[in-house]
Design a protein around this motif. Structure first.
Motif, PDB file in Angstrom:
ATOM      1  N   TYR B 165       0.959  -0.954  -0.175  1.00 53.91           N
ATOM      2  CA  TYR B 165       0.511  -0.078  -0.395  1.00 53.91           C
ATOM      3  C   TYR B 165       0.514   1.659   0.123  1.00 53.91           C
ATOM      4  O   TYR B 165       0.636   2.331  -0.893  1.00 53.91           O
ATOM      5  N   TRP B 166       2.068   1.360   0.871  1.00 56.13           N
ATOM      6  CA  TRP B 166       3.262   2.238   0.339  1.00 56.13           C
ATOM      7  C   TRP B 166       3.365   2.649  -0.236  1.00 56.13           C
ATOM      8  O   TRP B 166       3.370   4.086  -1.495  1.00 56.13           O
ATOM      9  N   GLN B 167       4.007   2.042  -1.386  1.00 55.61           N
ATOM     10  CA  GLN B 167       3.950   1.979  -3.071  1.00 55.61           C
ATOM     11  C   GLN B 167       2.806   2.437  -4.091  1.00 55.61           C
ATOM     12  O   GLN B 167       2.525   3.630  -4.746  1.00 55.61           O
ATOM     13  N   LEU B 168       1.375   1.686  -3.277  1.00 55.64           N
ATOM     14  CA  LEU B 168       0.017   2.158  -4.540  1.00 55.64           C
ATOM     15  C   LEU B 168       0.537   3.965  -4.060  1.00 55.64           C
ATOM     16  O   LEU B 168      -0.657   4.144  -5.847  1.00 55.64           O
ATOM     17  N   ILE B 169      -0.433   4.041  -2.851  1.00 53.59           N
ATOM     18  CA  ILE B 169      -0.102   6.054  -2.724  1.00 53.59           C
ATOM     19  C   ILE B 169       0.919   6.511  -3.098  1.00 53.59           C
ATOM     20  O   ILE B 169       0.754   7.532  -3.520  1.00 53.59           O
ATOM     21  N   ASP B 170       1.620   5.791  -3.240  1.00 49.31           N
ATOM     22  CA  ASP B 170       3.492   7.078  -3.485  1.00 49.31           C
ATOM     23  C   ASP B 170       3.222   7.053  -4.846  1.00 49.31           C
ATOM     24  O   ASP B 170       3.568   8.213  -5.646  1.00 49.31           O
ATOM     25  N   TRP B 171       3.010   5.865  -5.688  1.00 45.57           N
ATOM     26  CA  TRP B 171       2.779   6.291  -7.630  1.00 45.57           C
ATOM     27  C   TRP B 171       1.552   6.923  -7.046  1.00 45.57           C
ATOM     28  O   TRP B 171       1.506   7.676  -8.682  1.00 45.57           O
ATOM     29  N   PHE B 172       0.443   6.000  -6.896  1.00 46.85           N
ATOM     30  CA  PHE B 172      -0.834   6.558  -7.666  1.00 46.85           C
ATOM     31  C   PHE B 172      -1.590   7.699  -6.869  1.00 46.85           C
ATOM     32  O   PHE B 172      -2.789   8.401  -7.357  1.00 46.85           O
ATOM     33  N   GLY B 173      -1.154   8.175  -5.624  1.00 46.27           N
ATOM     34  CA  GLY B 173      -2.282   9.132  -4.731  1.00 46.27           C
ATOM     35  C   GLY B 173      -3.741   8.168  -4.402  1.00 46.27           C
ATOM     36  O   GLY B 173      -3.912   7.345  -3.137  1.00 46.27           O
ATOM     37  N   ASN B 174      -4.510   8.625  -4.996  1.00 43.83           N
ATOM     38  CA  ASN B 174      -5.868   8.041  -4.184  1.00 43.83           C
ATOM     39  C   ASN B 174      -5.548   6.872  -4.515  1.00 43.83           C
ATOM     40  O   ASN B 174      -6.056   6.196  -5.889  1.00 43.83           O
ATOM     41  N   VAL B 175      -5.889   5.329  -3.794  1.00 39.39           N
ATOM     42  CA  VAL B 175      -6.888   4.120  -4.649  1.00 39.39           C
ATOM     43  C   VAL B 175      -7.351   3.842  -3.620  1.00 39.39           C
ATOM     44  O   VAL B 175      -7.870   4.245  -2.303  1.00 39.39           O
ATOM     45  N   PRO B 176      -8.311   2.590  -3.979  1.00 36.64           N
ATOM     46  CA  PRO B 176      -8.768   1.788  -3.496  1.00 36.64           C
ATOM     47  C   PRO B 176      -8.293   1.331  -2.113  1.00 36.64           C
ATOM     48  O   PRO B 176      -7.565   1.154  -2.203  1.00 36.64           O
ATOM     49  N   LEU B 177      -9.044   1.072  -1.358  1.00 33.99           N
ATOM     50  CA  LEU B 177      -8.360   0.547   0.839  1.00 33.99           C
ATOM     51  C   LEU B 177      -9.512  -0.706   0.456  1.00 33.99           C
ATOM     52  O   LEU B 177     -10.230  -0.870   0.925  1.00 33.99           O
ATOM     53  N   VAL B 178      -8.396  -1.639   0.256  1.00 34.71           N
ATOM     54  CA  VAL B 178      -9.360  -3.133   0.375  1.00 34.71           C
ATOM     55  C   VAL B 178      -8.642  -3.675   0.968  1.00 34.71           C
ATOM     56  O   VAL B 178      -7.420  -4.096   0.986  1.00 34.71           O
ATOM     57  N   THR B 179      -8.747  -3.751   2.332  1.00 37.19           N
ATOM     58  CA  THR B 179      -8.422  -4.919   3.312  1.00 37.19           C
ATOM     59  C   THR B 179      -9.200  -5.900   3.632  1.00 37.19           C
ATOM     60  O   THR B 179      -8.829  -6.347   4.768  1.00 37.19           O
ATOM     61  N   ASP B 180     -10.267  -6.020   2.937  1.00 34.93           N
ATOM     62  CA  ASP B 180     -10.721  -7.491   3.298  1.00 34.93           C
ATOM     63  C   ASP B 180     -11.058  -8.710   2.056  1.00 34.93           C
ATOM     64  O   ASP B 180     -11.787  -7.444   1.483  1.00 34.93           O
ATOM     65  N   PHE B 181      -9.894  -9.180   2.447  1.00 35.18           N
ATOM     66  CA  PHE B 181     -10.462 -10.704   1.202  1.00 35.18           C
ATOM     67  C   PHE B 181     -11.529 -11.000   0.781  1.00 35.18           C
ATOM     68  O   PHE B 181     -12.938 -10.966  -0.162  1.00 35.18           O
ATOM     69  N   ALA B 182     -12.773 -12.253   1.721  1.00 28.66           N
ATOM     70  CA  ALA B 182     -13.951 -11.962   1.681  1.00 28.66           C
ATOM     71  C   ALA B 182     -15.476 -11.445   1.502  1.00 28.66           C
ATOM     72  O   ALA B 182     -16.074 -11.241   0.552  1.00 28.66           O
TER      73      ALA B 182
END
Lengths: 195, 564
Positions: B165-182
């Motif tokens: 997630y660190w890399q995702l917000i670093d590269w893309f800024g706003n991203v979906p926050l998905v923390t639950d697989f099911a």
């Protein structure tokens, strides 16, 4: 330390003992195809088993100049964009294995371009089925399903010396692996069973 | 760390690699021939891992995604987009539809494959962690897994998820926050970068204290407490960029914990950390244990060296003649800086190894390495000369379309093994190492004091610097590396020093962003002459676009400004 040793040993044991029992259909087909003496060397995009490294590079170079393929995104492979071939836009990356300077195996990795954790229709499981259906159009019917204890199902098809196996790597990626069964590269128990 | 401990670590590292082998063997094993017709399915309790060995092997799957960190799109996003690295188009080599030139010119688009690669790297890691957390939780609920065992694994997976997630917000800024697989939403919306940051930091602050503090073979290549702390330090250090609210005191504290309590030490020789036998150096906090046999994929040899370099190192295959560094970046190293390395001359090869391979090249038998396909107008002729050293010519004549085949000084940071496979190197790749943490602390101190002669910050910087060069810094200000004739910049010399130390280690982009320099691309861009190539400046380039295919698949994703 102890738990790691145990983990390694147990994991190997699981692979060896818990591996799949050889199935008769697969063995029968493999034996029949290898005995046929017919060679199927063609792969895709003009590539084939037995191409030398130089021939492979030159052919890919030509395709690159024609903007058909490009350097793979991981800087380790050749990339081809699949815009029409599958149900959804996808990317395939490939780079052959050479033995004595000639292509003996061609692993191809697929991913749906739109993949995300929440797009279930773009899961690797669906992609594998999609690739299998596409390959049936190209290489003909006859894929059989085999089951792996950790990686789920796989599809495989044998024509003469050419085996195609399609399987899921993880949530994102699917592999299709073209193997020349007569090239001496195959080391799994299936080929051993034929001897 | 005691020598005996390191020896123990080295002895046990074969186990780490063996685990990777098990995972790869499982992934590639095709010997299964159960012919029952079964459809591919989603994860269900029936196909969870049922034995402890399967549980342990499954945990390893969470680490496979790191394999792209040292070679794939993350490297392109973090390094090739900056002033430290470039991939020129050499005639018909490395054209690839202009991908590499767009990296350099900041002209990337929402259709560039690298954007998909970065997204897949991040969310692939997040998804695997989420899936394993879910599966472990179900096993605990069923009573088939010890809750304490599961808790340790889940904490580790939360730290891994935090990294991605660190890399995702670093590269893309706003991203979906998905923390639950099911219970993941079918089409989640993008969440503000600051909110994702807050959630990730809170989750890590809870999970990291649960991680083991041992530094030995059992935790090498895994997210232990110190790796988790370093991850948090990175997030804090970049908090102002991500949220607008600085967290430099927290960054300083996290670094201090690692420096004071982790038991790590700077290696006496900088290059010990990049040798083919660099496994378990005293500086490694979190490393990817690349291996020619067990964990392939690290291929900087192939990417950077010239075709003819095959015979300089007796490589098993021909390199690809691609990646190199930029002239200004190379020149930001003092000639006495050991990290710069020697230059090969017409009289003989370079003796001292450096971050770079520069100048005239020789075959392993001492004869000149010749490029029989050298461009006819290349002033260097056929004797391979990386960067036109000594000729007075620019090190790289142009970005494209006709960069000379020999143009550019190459990346020599990681040792090339004689007889090695250029596509599968044996060097481990440091995701986090102590030298980086010390420099992070120095930066955190400087940003709090805003004092260019901050004694504590200078002491830390010089602690790292002094193993490579005798002259110590007396100020943290100065002109920046891509404009050394330009004006002094606040923290400019600190910026340069971090760049010199951390070259090609997936750091440069974040540095440029923290200094507000990432969109100063015109200052370092090479001459570009391909028809249609454009240089793109503007603050919007600090974030990458979400790939078109991702947007098409989820209309709730909002594209970053400037990319519609």
């Amino acid at each position: 330390m102890k738990w790691m040793k145990w983990m390694v040993l147990a994991s190997f044991a699981a692979l060896i003992v818990g591996g799949c029992t050889p199935g008769k259909t697969y063995e029968r087909r493999l034996k029949r195809e290898l005995a046929s003496g017919i060679r199927y060397d063609s792969l895709f995009m003009g590539l084939s088993f037995g191409m030398t490294q130089k021939e492979f590079y030159e052919h890919c170079w030509d395709m690159n100049k024609d903007s058909i393929i490009k350097q793979g995104s991981a800087n380790m492979s050749v990339q081809y964009d699949l815009n029409e071939e599958l149900e959804h836009p996808a990317t395939m990356n490939f780079y052959p294995k050479f033995d004595s300077g000639k292509i003996v195996e061609m692993p191809v990795r697929f991913i749906y371009n739109g993949w995300a954790p929440w797009t279930k229709e773009l899961s690797a499981s669906n992609l594998a089925l999609d690739v299998k259906n596409w390959y049936e159009d190209i290489y003909g019917k006859g894929f059989i399903t085999v089951t792996h204890p950790m990686n789920g199902d796989a599809y495989t098809k044998i024509d003469g010396n050419r085996r195609i196996t399609i399987y899921v790597e993880n949530d994102l990626y699917v592999w299709a692996r073209f193997t020349d069964m007569l090239a001496g590269l195959e080391k799994d128990s299936l080929s051993a069973n034929q001897n | 760390m005691k020598t005996t401990d390191r020896n123990k670590m080295r002895k046990s590292l074969f186990l780490v690699k063996a685990i990777v082998l098990v995972m790869l063997a499982a992934a590639f094993n095709q010997s299964c021939t159960n012919l029952d017709e079964e459809l591919y399915g989603e994860v269900t309790p029936d196909n969870f891992f049922n034995t402890e060995e399967e549980i342990l092997a499954a945990l390893g799957a969470a680490y496979t995604q790191f394999g792209n960190w040292g070679s794939g799109d993350p490297w392109n996003l973090n390094c090739v987009s900056t002033d430290e690295m470039v991939v020129p188009t050499r005639g018909q080599d490395w054209d690839d539809g202009g991908d590499w030139r767009r990296w350099h010119l900041h002209a990337w688009t929402r259709e560039d494959g690298g954007m998909n690669g970065g997204w897949n790297f991040g969310f692939g890691g997040v998804n695997t962690a989420n899936r394993l957390i879910y599966q472990f939780e179900v096993l605990v609920d069923e009573g088939s897994m010890d809750p304490d065992v599961a808790a340790a694994f889940i904490a580790e997976l939360r730290a891994i998820r935090g990294f991605f997630y660190w890399q995702l917000i670093d590269w893309f800024g706003n991203v979906p926050l998905v923390t639950d697989f099911a219970n993941a939403e079918a089409q989640p919306a993008t969440v503000p970068r600051a909110d994702v940051y807050a959630w990730v930091v809170a989750d890590l602050e809870e999970a990291v204290p649960l991680l083991p503090k041992e530094v030995d073979g059992t935790t090498y290549g895994r997210m232990n407490y110190w790796a988790g702390k370093t991850l948090l330090a990175n997030l804090y250090l970049n908090a102002e960029v991500y949220t607008g609210v600085p967290a430099y005191a927290a960054a300083e504290a996290a670094c201090t914990d690692v420096i004071d309590n982790g038991g790590f030490n700077l290696t006496g020789n900088y290059f010990d950390n990049f040798s083919a036998g660099n496994t378990g150096t005293s500086e490694m906090i979190f490393a990817i244990p690349y291996d020619q046999v067990y964990y392939g994929g690290f291929n900087v040899t192939a990417r950077t060296l010239h075709y003819s370099s095959q015979y300089t190192y007796n490589l098993t295959a021909q390199p690809w003649n691609g990646f190199c560094t930029l002239e200004e970046f190379y020149n930001s190293y003092d000639d006495t800086d050991l990290r710069k390395g020697d230059v090969g001359t017409v009289d003989g090869p370079a003796i001292k190894r450096g971050n770079f391979i520069a100048g005239y090249q020789y075959n392993v038998d001492g004869t000149p390495a010749n490029d029989d396909g050298a461009d006819s107008n290349d002033p260097d002729g056929i004797h391979l000369n990386f960067g036109s050293m000594g000729s007075g010519e620019p090190q790289i004549n142009e970005l494209g379309p006709q960069a000379y085949r020999q143009a550019g000084i190459r990346i020599g940071k990681w040792e090339f093994e004689l007889g090695g496979d250029p596509g599968a190197m044996n060097n481990d790749y440091a995701v986090f190492r102590l030298g980086d943490v010390i420099l992070m602390k120095a930066e955190a101190l400087w940003r709090q004091s805003n004092n260019p002669t901050d004694a504590a910050a200078l002491l830390l910087v010089n602690d790292v610097r002094s193993r490579a060069i005798n002259t110590l810094l007396t100020t943290l200000d100065g002109p920046v590396s891509f404009d050394m004739a330009g004006p002094s910049v606040a923290g400019g010399e600190l910026f340069n020093e971090i760049g010199r130390e951390m070259f090609a280690e997936n750091h440069r982009r974040r540095q440029l962003v923290r200094w507000g320099l990432f969109d100063a691309v015109a200052s370092w861009a090479l001459p570009y002459n391909n028809p249609g190539d454009v240089l793109v400046e503007g603050e919007h380039t600090v974030l990458f676009p979400i790939h078109r295919d991702k947007i098409d698949a989820n209309p709730n994703l909002v594209q970053n400004p400037g990319y519609n």
